[in-house]
Design a protein around this motif. Structure first.
Motif, PDB file in Angstrom:
ATOM      1  N   THR A   1     -59.583  26.328  26.267  1.00 32.24           N
ATOM      2  CA  THR A   1     -58.257  26.522  25.850  1.00 32.24           C
ATOM      3  C   THR A   1     -57.714  25.540  25.167  1.00 32.24           C
ATOM      4  OG1 THR A   1     -57.699  25.872  28.068  1.00 32.24           O
ATOM      5  CG2 THR A   1     -57.828  28.471  27.682  1.00 32.24           C
ATOM      6  N   ALA A   2     -56.736  25.482  24.068  1.00 29.74           N
ATOM      7  CA  ALA A   2     -56.206  24.427  23.539  1.00 29.74           C
ATOM      8  C   ALA A   2     -54.956  23.994  24.120  1.00 29.74           C
ATOM      9  CB  ALA A   2     -56.071  24.682  21.970  1.00 29.74           C
ATOM     10  N   VAL A   3     -54.567  22.789  23.797  1.00 32.69           N
ATOM     11  CA  VAL A   3     -53.469  22.167  24.443  1.00 32.69           C
ATOM     12  C   VAL A   3     -52.043  23.005  24.255  1.00 32.69           C
ATOM     13  CG1 VAL A   3     -52.709  20.456  22.607  1.00 32.69           C
ATOM     14  CG2 VAL A   3     -52.304  20.105  24.979  1.00 32.69           C
ATOM     15  N   GLN A   4     -51.912  23.504  23.114  1.00 32.32           N
ATOM     16  CA  GLN A   4     -50.636  24.239  22.836  1.00 32.32           C
ATOM     17  C   GLN A   4     -50.532  25.406  23.748  1.00 32.32           C
ATOM     18  OE1 GLN A   4     -52.997  23.953  20.470  1.00 32.32           O
ATOM     19  NE2 GLN A   4     -53.265  25.829  19.384  1.00 32.32           N
ATOM     20  N   SER A   5     -51.625  26.110  24.179  1.00 31.69           N
ATOM     21  CA  SER A   5     -51.207  27.185  25.028  1.00 31.69           C
ATOM     22  C   SER A   5     -50.724  26.832  26.470  1.00 31.69           C
ATOM     23  CB  SER A   5     -52.787  27.943  25.354  1.00 31.69           C
ATOM     24  OG  SER A   5     -53.678  27.090  26.244  1.00 31.69           O
ATOM     25  N   TRP A   6     -50.920  25.496  26.742  1.00 33.02           N
ATOM     26  CA  TRP A   6     -50.198  24.873  28.033  1.00 33.02           C
ATOM     27  C   TRP A   6     -48.692  24.448  28.033  1.00 33.02           C
ATOM     28  CZ3 TRP A   6     -52.686  26.287  32.465  1.00 33.02           C
ATOM     29  CH2 TRP A   6     -54.204  26.391  32.186  1.00 33.02           C
TER      30      TRP A   6
ATOM     31  N   LEU B   1     -55.377  32.456  16.849  1.00 33.90           N
ATOM     32  CA  LEU B   1     -54.623  33.701  17.228  1.00 33.90           C
ATOM     33  C   LEU B   1     -55.062  34.269  18.743  1.00 33.90           C
ATOM     34  CD1 LEU B   1     -54.780  35.668  13.871  1.00 33.90           C
ATOM     35  CD2 LEU B   1     -53.014  34.436  14.722  1.00 33.90           C
ATOM     36  N   HIS B   2     -56.126  33.652  19.422  1.00 37.01           N
ATOM     37  CA  HIS B   2     -56.894  33.816  20.495  1.00 37.01           C
ATOM     38  C   HIS B   2     -55.542  33.614  21.379  1.00 37.01           C
ATOM     39  CE1 HIS B   2     -60.888  33.500  18.412  1.00 37.01           C
ATOM     40  NE2 HIS B   2     -60.324  34.363  18.117  1.00 37.01           N
ATOM     41  N   ALA B   3     -55.736  34.075  22.650  1.00 36.55           N
ATOM     42  CA  ALA B   3     -54.588  33.816  23.775  1.00 36.55           C
ATOM     43  C   ALA B   3     -54.899  32.398  24.283  1.00 36.55           C
ATOM     44  CB  ALA B   3     -54.843  34.754  24.985  1.00 36.55           C
ATOM     45  N   ASP B   4     -56.495  31.975  24.341  1.00 39.38           N
ATOM     46  CA  ASP B   4     -56.710  30.726  24.645  1.00 39.38           C
ATOM     47  C   ASP B   4     -56.252  29.688  23.729  1.00 39.38           C
ATOM     48  OD1 ASP B   4     -58.505  32.248  23.578  1.00 39.38           O
ATOM     49  OD2 ASP B   4     -60.240  31.318  24.438  1.00 39.38           O
ATOM     50  N   PHE B   5     -55.701  30.020  22.742  1.00 37.94           N
ATOM     51  CA  PHE B   5     -55.170  28.882  21.314  1.00 37.94           C
ATOM     52  C   PHE B   5     -53.732  29.100  21.199  1.00 37.94           C
ATOM     53  CE2 PHE B   5     -59.639  28.392  21.166  1.00 37.94           C
ATOM     54  CZ  PHE B   5     -59.762  27.093  20.547  1.00 37.94           C
ATOM     55  N   THR B   6     -53.113  30.285  21.713  1.00 34.73           N
ATOM     56  CA  THR B   6     -51.664  30.897  21.326  1.00 34.73           C
ATOM     57  C   THR B   6     -50.907  30.240  22.109  1.00 34.73           C
ATOM     58  OG1 THR B   6     -52.645  33.028  21.108  1.00 34.73           O
ATOM     59  CG2 THR B   6     -50.077  32.932  21.724  1.00 34.73           C
ATOM     60  N   PRO B   7     -49.698  29.657  21.401  1.00 36.12           N
ATOM     61  CA  PRO B   7     -48.898  28.715  22.162  1.00 36.12           C
ATOM     62  C   PRO B   7     -48.245  29.377  23.296  1.00 36.12           C
ATOM     63  CG  PRO B   7     -48.598  28.490  19.672  1.00 36.12           C
ATOM     64  CD  PRO B   7     -49.557  29.656  20.104  1.00 36.12           C
ATOM     65  N   SER B   8     -48.072  28.600  24.306  1.00 36.70           N
ATOM     66  CA  SER B   8     -47.203  28.963  25.596  1.00 36.70           C
ATOM     67  C   SER B   8     -47.691  29.907  26.581  1.00 36.70           C
ATOM     68  CB  SER B   8     -45.676  29.468  25.016  1.00 36.70           C
ATOM     69  OG  SER B   8     -45.215  28.647  24.265  1.00 36.70           O
ATOM     70  N   THR B   9     -48.865  30.768  25.970  1.00 37.13           N
ATOM     71  CA  THR B   9     -49.210  31.705  27.046  1.00 37.13           C
ATOM     72  C   THR B   9     -49.639  31.469  28.284  1.00 37.13           C
ATOM     73  OG1 THR B   9     -51.484  31.748  25.860  1.00 37.13           O
ATOM     74  CG2 THR B   9     -49.829  33.500  25.120  1.00 37.13           C
ATOM     75  N   LEU B  10     -50.426  30.389  28.599  1.00 39.65           N
ATOM     76  CA  LEU B  10     -51.063  29.787  29.834  1.00 39.65           C
ATOM     77  C   LEU B  10     -50.126  29.180  30.442  1.00 39.65           C
ATOM     78  CD1 LEU B  10     -54.697  29.134  28.825  1.00 39.65           C
ATOM     79  CD2 LEU B  10     -53.689  30.914  30.179  1.00 39.65           C
TER      80      LEU B  10
ATOM     81  N   LEU C   1     -50.574  16.663  22.748  1.00 39.37           N
ATOM     82  CA  LEU C   1     -50.848  16.112  24.189  1.00 39.37           C
ATOM     83  C   LEU C   1     -49.585  15.447  24.659  1.00 39.37           C
ATOM     84  CD1 LEU C   1     -52.413  15.653  26.625  1.00 39.37           C
ATOM     85  CD2 LEU C   1     -53.328  13.581  25.661  1.00 39.37           C
ATOM     86  N   GLU C   2     -48.863  14.637  23.956  1.00 39.70           N
ATOM     87  CA  GLU C   2     -47.365  13.813  24.278  1.00 39.70           C
ATOM     88  C   GLU C   2     -46.522  14.983  24.228  1.00 39.70           C
ATOM     89  OE1 GLU C   2     -46.845  11.051  21.483  1.00 39.70           O
ATOM     90  OE2 GLU C   2     -48.521   9.625  22.138  1.00 39.70           O
ATOM     91  N   ALA C   3     -46.606  16.069  23.657  1.00 33.58           N
ATOM     92  CA  ALA C   3     -45.427  17.214  23.734  1.00 33.58           C
ATOM     93  C   ALA C   3     -45.833  17.921  25.039  1.00 33.58           C
ATOM     94  CB  ALA C   3     -45.589  18.217  22.883  1.00 33.58           C
ATOM     95  N   LEU C   4     -47.068  18.038  25.361  1.00 35.28           N
ATOM     96  CA  LEU C   4     -47.407  18.817  26.569  1.00 35.28           C
ATOM     97  C   LEU C   4     -46.672  17.885  27.884  1.00 35.28           C
ATOM     98  CD1 LEU C   4     -49.169  20.741  28.281  1.00 35.28           C
ATOM     99  CD2 LEU C   4     -50.533  18.937  28.603  1.00 35.28           C
ATOM    100  N   ILE C   5     -47.008  16.576  27.802  1.00 35.54           N
ATOM    101  CA  ILE C   5     -46.585  15.659  29.008  1.00 35.54           C
ATOM    102  C   ILE C   5     -44.953  15.651  29.074  1.00 35.54           C
ATOM    103  CG2 ILE C   5     -46.288  13.310  29.706  1.00 35.54           C
ATOM    104  CD1 ILE C   5     -49.206  12.836  28.333  1.00 35.54           C
TER     105      ILE C   5
END
Length: 499
Positions: free
Chosen positions: A211-216, A256-265, A302-306
């Motif tokens: 999963t990419a960081v934007q999904s989190w 477009l995958h859920a593991d890369f889709t922003p915010s889903t996780l 990554l900084e946005a996630l933190i």
């Protein structure tokens, strides 16, 4: 990054917010994170919350404290208890004027709670993924996993287009059976902290491989990234209905995958935890972002996630400890991601465990030695969070000076810099053309500062220096605390190609 066949733990897709966040309120209810065997955060006001009929009066009792709460129009109630010192076990009792039987949670401990999140290297269980992806000394570690002061909550995979209010998983005791399925890194970290601080520790595993960081990152938090493509796509999926596609399709952009889709996780796995006060976050992720369209913006995301998680938890100084990517063979953009992780240390209350020296030379990004990584994360927690007098930072690049045909790199946390075999390798230098070549390097002490001096034939006027830029690094420099030097580049905008 874990192949999809290792992700099939039963992904749950939230059909709507009402299905998870707003259960029927005929009687008082608690979220699953407030289950038997839970650990509540010591030293902070304790928030207890749940759902009830809006006309019901709720009473919360815990360790001699008793407080009343009134549900709002949505049926959500919140009660704040005074902070508690580490201890237990205690009983949590919640009664309601319209509820026939009290809701009782037993064997509650008060201690420190850490969230362990990221992708497959955080998800990797103590039993390993497979024969070719083991955990070091797995059988011995599992057999010794009776840890009564350690509690585990392992989330399954939940992707959602809307914010969820609850998860189905609950806390468990730490036994060989539960630990075998739990994050090896999270388990080792929790064991170390509990032993060092002599307090109960709860670890919440919320990790999904590949999963990419934007999904989190939450939908609102994505604004921190200043990435229009991420934000615009997030806006579209926020109102989309239907299942999330967790599997890749041919000729389909992976974003477009859920593991890369922003915010889903974030929606499905992190949002339900943000009412639960925690001590800090452990993060091991970045492999999925080592791609041409993602790597250059990884630091921003990554900084946005933190920042986002600190905002969502309403803990502006929430400690965030993360792992710099390990070595692996034949991958592009690994240096870019590792350097971005180093740069993210500019945010306060962050620490990074360097893991260059525990990687694999093959094309498998799952090192077996999670014990060493956990020890470095634990050292960072003890030094930064718990105030112990311990060096927890690896040698970090600071600046350069040029001296004719050589370039000198200056470092912090580099006392007694040394290699295990006496050689100093893995450095490259470049002139203004940014064309890096392998350099001959020496360690030199200048006053109280440790420096690296590098030169190379054909680079008459060096301007840039970098270290550990290839995906697999086989030469390491350690400080006096046996912490390895981080990958770095002195370029402002790093060259993205690397292997």
């Amino acid at each position: 990054m874990c192949a999809l066949k290792y992700l099939s733990r039963g992904s749950v897709i939230a059909a709507s917010f009402l299905a998870t966040a707003l259960p029927a309120h005929a009687e008082v209810q608690l979220p699953h994170v407030l289950s038997d065997h839970a650990v509540l955060q010591r030293g902070e006001p304790i928030r207890i919350w749940g759902w009830a009929d809006k006309e019901e009066k709720v009473t919360v009792s815990f360790h001699g404290q008793s407080i009343q709460a009134q549900p709002d129009l949505r049926g959500v109630w919140v009660a704040w208890l005074q902070s508690e010192q580490a201890g237990g076990p205690y009983t949590l009792t919640v009664t309601g004027t319209k509820t026939a039987q009290p809701v009782v949670r037993t064997d509650i401990l008060v201690g420190d709670v850490w969230v362990a999140s990221g992708q497959s290297n955080m998800e990797m269980p103590l039993k390993g993924f497979a024969a070719d992806m083991p955990i070091k000394d797995s059988e011995k570690e599992i057999a010794a996993a009776n840890q009564p002061q350690l509690r585990l909550l392992r989330e399954d995979q939940h992707a959602s287009f809307v914010v969820s209010g609850d998860i189905p998983e609950q806390w468990t005791l730490c036994t060989p059976d539960t630990a075998a399925e739990f994050s090896a890194l999270g388990y080792f970290f929790g064991r170390e902290i509990s032993k060092a601080e002599h307090v109960p520790v709860g670890i919440i595993e919320a990790a999904v491989g590949g999963t990419a960081v934007q999904s989190w990152i939450s939908l609102t938090g994505s604004t921190y990234s200043s990435l229009p493509n991420v934000m615009s796509y997030a806006a579209k999926v926020a109102v989309r209905s239907g299942p999330v596609d967790m599997a890749p399709e041919p000729n389909r952009n992976h974003a477009l995958h859920a593991d890369f889709t922003p915010s889903t996780l974030y929606n499905g796995m992190i949002a339900p935890l943000t009412m639960y006060t925690v001590k800090g976050v452990l993060w091991y992720q970045g492999e999925a972002d080592a791609a041409d369209m993602l790597a250059p913006t990884y630091q921003q995301r990554l900084e946005a996630l933190i920042r986002d998680w600190r905002s969502q938890w309403q803990q502006p100084n929430l400690p965030f400890l993360y792992v710099q990517l390990s070595s692996v063979g034949n991958r592009n953009y690994w240096g870019v991601i590792r350097n971005a992780q180093r740069e993210a240390l500019e945010l306060r209350n962050t620490a990074m465990a360097v893991s260059l020296d525990i990687g694999r030379i093959d094309d498998n990004a799952h090192p077996a030695d999670k014990q060493t990584v956990a020890a470095r994360l634990s050292k960072a927690a003890l030094g930064m969070v718990y105030g112990e007098k311990v060096e927890y930072t690896s040698p970090l690049f600071e600046t350069t000076t040029t001296e004719g045909d050589s370039i000198r790199a200056w470092f912090s946390h580099a006392d007694h810099l040394h290699s295990t075999d006496g050689s100093v390798k893995g450095f490259e230098i470049a002139g203004a053309d940014h064309k890096f070549v392998a350099a001959t390097t020496t360690i030199e002490q200048v006053g109280q500062r440790t420096t690296i001096v590098a030169r190379a034939p054909g680079v008459a006027s060096p301007k840039y220096i970098r270290y550990g830029w290839k995906s697999y690094v086989d030469s390491y420099l350690y400080n006096s605390s046996s912490l390895p030097m981080s990958t770095f580049t002195s370029e402002t905008e790093p060259s993205v190609t690397s292997r």
